[in-house]
Design a protein around this motif. Structure first.
Motif, PDB file in Angstrom:
ATOM      1  N   ILE A 182       0.833  -1.211   0.000  1.00 32.45           N
ATOM      2  CA  ILE A 182       0.000   0.000   0.000  1.00 32.45           C
ATOM      3  C   ILE A 182       0.866   1.260   0.000  1.00 32.45           C
ATOM      4  O   ILE A 182       0.566   2.235  -0.690  1.00 32.45           O
ATOM      5  CB  ILE A 182      -0.968  -0.008   1.213  1.00 32.45           C
ATOM      6  N   LYS A 183       1.960   1.218   0.756  1.00 35.29           N
ATOM      7  CA  LYS A 183       2.882   2.376   0.816  1.00 35.29           C
ATOM      8  C   LYS A 183       3.502   2.678  -0.545  1.00 35.29           C
ATOM      9  O   LYS A 183       3.772   3.832  -0.877  1.00 35.29           O
ATOM     10  CB  LYS A 183       3.992   2.119   1.838  1.00 35.29           C
ATOM     11  N   ASN A 184       3.712   1.634  -1.341  1.00 36.58           N
ATOM     12  CA  ASN A 184       4.335   1.802  -2.665  1.00 36.58           C
ATOM     13  C   ASN A 184       3.321   2.151  -3.762  1.00 36.58           C
ATOM     14  O   ASN A 184       3.688   2.300  -4.929  1.00 36.58           O
ATOM     15  CB  ASN A 184       5.089   0.526  -3.061  1.00 36.58           C
ATOM     16  N   ALA A 185       2.043   2.269  -3.385  1.00 33.04           N
ATOM     17  CA  ALA A 185       1.005   2.606  -4.371  1.00 33.04           C
ATOM     18  C   ALA A 185       1.217   4.028  -4.899  1.00 33.04           C
ATOM     19  O   ALA A 185       1.729   4.901  -4.191  1.00 33.04           O
ATOM     20  CB  ALA A 185      -0.384   2.479  -3.736  1.00 33.04           C
ATOM     21  N   ASN A 186       0.794   4.219  -6.157  1.00 31.46           N
ATOM     22  CA  ASN A 186       0.894   5.534  -6.789  1.00 31.46           C
ATOM     23  C   ASN A 186      -0.240   6.423  -6.268  1.00 31.46           C
ATOM     24  O   ASN A 186      -1.417   6.176  -6.555  1.00 31.46           O
ATOM     25  CB  ASN A 186       0.803   5.368  -8.313  1.00 31.46           C
ATOM     26  N   PHE A 187       0.132   7.460  -5.508  1.00 32.95           N
ATOM     27  CA  PHE A 187      -0.859   8.306  -4.844  1.00 32.95           C
ATOM     28  C   PHE A 187      -1.720   9.070  -5.855  1.00 32.95           C
ATOM     29  O   PHE A 187      -2.907   9.307  -5.617  1.00 32.95           O
ATOM     30  CB  PHE A 187      -0.161   9.284  -3.897  1.00 32.95           C
ATOM     31  N   ALA A 188      -1.137   9.438  -6.997  1.00 29.83           N
ATOM     32  CA  ALA A 188      -1.880  10.187  -8.024  1.00 29.83           C
ATOM     33  C   ALA A 188      -3.040   9.340  -8.557  1.00 29.83           C
ATOM     34  O   ALA A 188      -4.160   9.838  -8.723  1.00 29.83           O
ATOM     35  CB  ALA A 188      -0.954  10.595  -9.170  1.00 29.83           C
ATOM     36  N   TRP A 189      -2.787   8.051  -8.794  1.00 30.64           N
ATOM     37  CA  TRP A 189      -3.850   7.159  -9.276  1.00 30.64           C
ATOM     38  C   TRP A 189      -4.912   6.943  -8.200  1.00 30.64           C
ATOM     39  O   TRP A 189      -6.092   6.778  -8.506  1.00 30.64           O
ATOM     40  CB  TRP A 189      -3.272   5.817  -9.730  1.00 30.64           C
ATOM     41  N   PHE A 190      -4.477   6.942  -6.941  1.00 33.32           N
ATOM     42  CA  PHE A 190      -5.441   6.811  -5.837  1.00 33.32           C
ATOM     43  C   PHE A 190      -6.388   8.016  -5.813  1.00 33.32           C
ATOM     44  O   PHE A 190      -7.595   7.861  -5.615  1.00 33.32           O
ATOM     45  CB  PHE A 190      -4.698   6.692  -4.504  1.00 33.32           C
ATOM     46  N   LEU A 191      -5.850   9.198  -6.040  1.00 29.26           N
ATOM     47  CA  LEU A 191      -6.676  10.416  -6.078  1.00 29.26           C
ATOM     48  C   LEU A 191      -7.638  10.386  -7.270  1.00 29.26           C
ATOM     49  O   LEU A 191      -8.772  10.854  -7.175  1.00 29.26           O
ATOM     50  CB  LEU A 191      -5.791  11.662  -6.147  1.00 29.26           C
ATOM     51  N   ILE A 192      -7.166   9.828  -8.391  1.00 35.04           N
ATOM     52  CA  ILE A 192      -8.035   9.686  -9.568  1.00 35.04           C
ATOM     53  C   ILE A 192      -9.192   8.733  -9.248  1.00 35.04           C
ATOM     54  O   ILE A 192     -10.342   8.984  -9.619  1.00 35.04           O
ATOM     55  CB  ILE A 192      -7.230   9.187 -10.790  1.00 35.04           C
ATOM     56  N   ALA A 193      -8.882   7.639  -8.524  1.00 35.92           N
ATOM     57  CA  ALA A 193      -9.924   6.696  -8.094  1.00 35.92           C
ATOM     58  C   ALA A 193     -10.946   7.404  -7.207  1.00 35.92           C
ATOM     59  O   ALA A 193     -12.162   7.212  -7.351  1.00 35.92           O
ATOM     60  CB  ALA A 193      -9.289   5.522  -7.335  1.00 35.92           C
TER      61      ALA A 193
END
Length: 304
Positions: free
Chosen positions: A23-34
């Motif tokens: 989870i820490k290595n997830a792309n934060f920008a894509w999370f915001l898009i989600a």
């Protein structure tokens, strides 16, 4: 209690250190898009509800309809049995003075539109995702879902046929008024509104489906476009399960089961579920708490 038991059982065999690192290595920008996709779908569903209210003769601004719709989602996230749907009608009554029994009919119609669009979409996406080899469990679920749609429509038609006779002959005037208002809300649905409502339903659900699609990208996973949307819609449909708040526990179990059908590891599946529920559950609880306090404060100020 049921929710926590299911969640405990799901995550019992997980290596939490690996999960946290994933989870820490997830792309934060894509999370915001989600997050953006999810909240856009909520706004689209608010527009649809406003159209249903308009047909029922209830006039409310889109801003207020969106706010009340979101607060009902908040209540559904903390209390089981879909109490948020009744709360929605209660808040609307505070705004417009219209009876709860009238506006609750628009929520009922909303559920019929949801099932009538989500289930066909799930069937199409399942067919594409699994290349005709749709798992037995999914076929059974979809069959029962379609039966529920037909049962709801049939019961609605029977209700419209016999309700006036019942209201006319009942000695319980309060019950008669409630049923009359509910019938009025259903009958006021205009034929020319149905295509628009169906289109809005399809667009809003597909938009919500892009939530897990973006989460897949956030974790560096690529399983095409259709399977992530199918997974998301399956999870969203199960939030309607009334036994737990927002399907808590049930949704997580179902999502991990579906992701496992594509041989996605338990760690990656759990990371997808955690990020999805951060958006579809915890963000609603967090922001909903703030919005609820603000709404109550604003309402008290307005009433004074």
């Amino acid at each position: 209690m049921i929710s926590f038991f299911i969640l405990y059982w799901i995550f019992l065999k997980l290596d939490f250190l690996i999960l946290v690192n994933t989870i820490k290595n997830a792309n934060f920008a894509w999370f915001l898009i989600a997050l953006m996709f999810f909240y856009t779908s909520i706004f689209l569903k608010s527009i649809r509800w406003k159209l249903l209210l308009k047909d029922a003769g209830i006039d409310i601004r889109l801003k207020d309809a969106s706010l009340i719709f979101y607060l009902s989602m908040f209540v559904n996230s903390i209390i089981p049995a879909k109490i948020g749907d009744i709360y929605r009608s209660y808040l609307l009554k505070q705004q417009t003075g219209d009876p709860i029994s009238l506006s609750i009919s628009t929520v009922f119609l909303e559920r019929i539109f949801d099932l009538s669009t989500v289930l066909p979409l799930l069937l199409i996406f399942a067919y594409i995702s699994f290349e005709r080899d749709i798992p037995f469990e999914i076929i059974i679920t979809l069959k029962y879902g379609i039966l529920i749609i037909f049962a709801l429509i049939l019961l609605t038609l029977i209700f419209l046929k016999i309700n006036r006779y019942f209201v006319k002959n009942t000695d319980f005037k309060v019950v008669g008024n409630i049923l009359s208002n509910f019938e009025k809300g259903i009958r006021t649905l205009k034929i020319h509104s149905i295509p628009k409502l169906l289109l809005l339903s399809i667009i809003s659900w597909i938009t919500e489906g892009f939530t897990i699609y973006a989460i897949f990208f956030a974790l560096g996973l690529n399983y095409g476009l259709i399977f992530p949307i199918f997974t998301d819609l399956s999870g969203s449909l199960l939030t309607a399960v009334p036994f737990t708040p927002s399907g808590l526990g049930v949704v997580e179990y179902a999502l991990i089961f579906i992701l496992n059908l594509k041989n996605i590891s338990i760690t990656e599946s759990s990371a997808i579920v955690v990020l999805y529920r951060l958006i579809s559950y915890f963000s609603i609880v967090f922001f909903g708490t703030i919005v609820n306090f603000w709404y109550e404060f604003s309402l008290k100020k307005y009433l004074k």
